[in-house]
Design a protein around this motif. Structure first.
Motif, PDB file in Angstrom:
ATOM      1  N   VAL A   1       5.403   5.697   5.088  1.00  0.00           N
ATOM      2  CA  VAL A   1       5.908   5.455   3.736  1.00  0.00           C
ATOM      3  C   VAL A   1       6.123   3.958   3.591  1.00  0.00           C
ATOM      4  CG1 VAL A   1       8.347   5.687   4.368  1.00  0.00           C
ATOM      5  CG2 VAL A   1       7.617   6.237   2.031  1.00  0.00           C
ATOM      6  N   ASP A   2       6.009   3.455   2.376  1.00  0.00           N
ATOM      7  CA  ASP A   2       6.247   2.035   2.147  1.00  0.00           C
ATOM      8  C   ASP A   2       7.123   1.848   0.913  1.00  0.00           C
ATOM      9  OD1 ASP A   2       4.564   2.110  -0.186  1.00  0.00           O
ATOM     10  OD2 ASP A   2       2.824   1.878   1.102  1.00  0.00           O
ATOM     11  N   LEU A   3       7.548   0.629   0.696  1.00  0.00           N
ATOM     12  CA  LEU A   3       8.488   0.352  -0.393  1.00  0.00           C
ATOM     13  C   LEU A   3       7.876   0.667  -1.753  1.00  0.00           C
ATOM     14  CD1 LEU A   3      11.387  -0.837  -0.510  1.00  0.00           C
ATOM     15  CD2 LEU A   3      10.341  -3.006  -1.143  1.00  0.00           C
ATOM     16  N   PHE A   4       6.594   0.417  -1.895  1.00  0.00           N
ATOM     17  CA  PHE A   4       5.943   0.617  -3.187  1.00  0.00           C
ATOM     18  C   PHE A   4       5.874   2.101  -3.545  1.00  0.00           C
ATOM     19  CE2 PHE A   4       3.751  -2.910  -0.882  1.00  0.00           C
ATOM     20  CZ  PHE A   4       4.507  -3.927  -1.440  1.00  0.00           C
ATOM     21  N   SER A   5       5.564   2.951  -2.577  1.00  0.00           N
ATOM     22  CA  SER A   5       5.516   4.388  -2.856  1.00  0.00           C
ATOM     23  C   SER A   5       6.905   4.937  -3.133  1.00  0.00           C
ATOM     24  CB  SER A   5       4.872   5.146  -1.691  1.00  0.00           C
ATOM     25  OG  SER A   5       5.619   5.001  -0.500  1.00  0.00           O
ATOM     26  N   LEU A   6       7.927   4.391  -2.459  1.00  0.00           N
ATOM     27  CA  LEU A   6       9.298   4.825  -2.716  1.00  0.00           C
ATOM     28  C   LEU A   6       9.733   4.442  -4.132  1.00  0.00           C
ATOM     29  CD1 LEU A   6      10.962   3.893   0.695  1.00  0.00           C
ATOM     30  CD2 LEU A   6      10.470   6.191  -0.147  1.00  0.00           C
ATOM     31  N   LEU A   7       9.355   3.257  -4.579  1.00  0.00           N
ATOM     32  CA  LEU A   7       9.686   2.852  -5.942  1.00  0.00           C
ATOM     33  C   LEU A   7       8.996   3.752  -6.966  1.00  0.00           C
ATOM     34  CD1 LEU A   7       9.554  -1.041  -5.594  1.00  0.00           C
ATOM     35  CD2 LEU A   7      11.571   0.328  -6.143  1.00  0.00           C
ATOM     36  N   SER A   8       7.795   4.186  -6.654  1.00  0.00           N
ATOM     37  CA  SER A   8       7.083   5.086  -7.561  1.00  0.00           C
ATOM     38  C   SER A   8       7.760   6.444  -7.654  1.00  0.00           C
ATOM     39  CB  SER A   8       5.634   5.260  -7.100  1.00  0.00           C
ATOM     40  OG  SER A   8       4.930   4.037  -7.145  1.00  0.00           O
TER      41      SER A   8
END
Length: 265
Positions: free
Chosen positions: A170-177
């Motif tokens: 998981v990465d920060l960008f997918s978590l923000l999405s």
């Protein structure tokens, strides 16, 4: 013949490369990096098997030292956290927050909101001890999970210090999405950013453990967060952290980075 010229000779270069990797794979290599890969799987196939971060010695370090002190690179985080608390933020997602060590270390310098919820997302190896210590110390604001509960992604503040590069699935960008309500503040510290293309390396973290990790391209990382509606408000160098790659000198850089993003109105 000059020394620099000798080092470029094919046989000498091969010998120096193997020697550097040998140092990396020994106790003397702790803290150093090594390798240049495209994926974590490639790095793990090259590394010796290890417990990675699931080693009891790591929790000892957080309990005995990191709960009780701060470093120079913590001061920008303290500055922006104070502002976030003073403007009404009462919930914080501490990504890779170990046993809650930053909660304990920072409370000496910040006035926490009475209704603060400090939520630590961590590996399961840290969580049981984190909960036990929080109970012993009466730290009722702390909670722990090895998952990503949807309400946690709606915290006012997201904070990550020295962890995003180690996240594989998981990465920060997918978590923000995924967040139904994006955080107003994102504080990132001790992040390996390079001007070169992104790649995967590995780090000798001691106790016979080795971990793959990302090295992010600075422009791509910053723009990836800005595309979610954020502005980069502040950035700072973390000279205490250098990227020293044994056998891969061309990948090295002198300092890690810190970043503060704020959600645009």
């Amino acid at each position: 013949m000059q020394l620099a010229t000798i080092k470029r000779l094919p046989l000498i270069r091969t010998w120096l490369h193997r020697r550097a990797i040998g140092k990396y794979l020994s106790p003397r290599g702790r803290g150093f990096h090594c390798g240049h890969f495209q994926t974590f799987a490639q790095a793990r196939a090259w590394l010796p098997p290890s417990a990675e971060f699931s080693h009891e010695k790591f929790t000892e370090e957080y309990v005995n030292e990191r709960c009780h002190r701060i470093w120079s690179f913590d001061y920008p985080v303290l500055f922006w956290l104070r502002g976030a608390f003073e403007t009404g933020s009462t919930s914080l997602l501490d990504i890779g927050g170990s046993i809650g060590n930053q909660y304990y270390a920072y409370q000496r310098y910040l006035a926490y909101p009475p209704a603060l919820q400090w939520r630590v997302q961590e590996l399961s190896a840290f969580i049981e001890q984190g909960r036990d210590i929080a109970q012993q110390r009466g730290a009722t604001a702390l909670s722990f999970s090895d998952d990503w509960p949807d309400p946690w992604l709606s915290c006012d503040i997201w904070m990550a210090a020295g962890v995003l590069e180690f996240m594989e699935d998981v990465d920060l960008f997918s978590l923000l999405s995924r967040a139904s309500r994006k955080p107003r503040h994102i504080l990132i510290n001790k992040l390996p950013l390079t001007e070169a293309p992104a790649f995967v390396s590995s780090q000798n973290i001691g106790f016979g453990s080795y971990v793959p990790h990302h090295v992010f391209n600075r422009q791509a990382f910053v723009s990836g967060i800005e595309q979610h509606g954020y502005e980069l408000v502040d950035q700072w160098e973390v000279p205490d952290r250098k990227f020293l790659s044994l056998g891969f000198d061309e990948d090295e850089f002198d300092t890690y980075s810190g970043l503060y993003f704020r959600l645009k109105p």
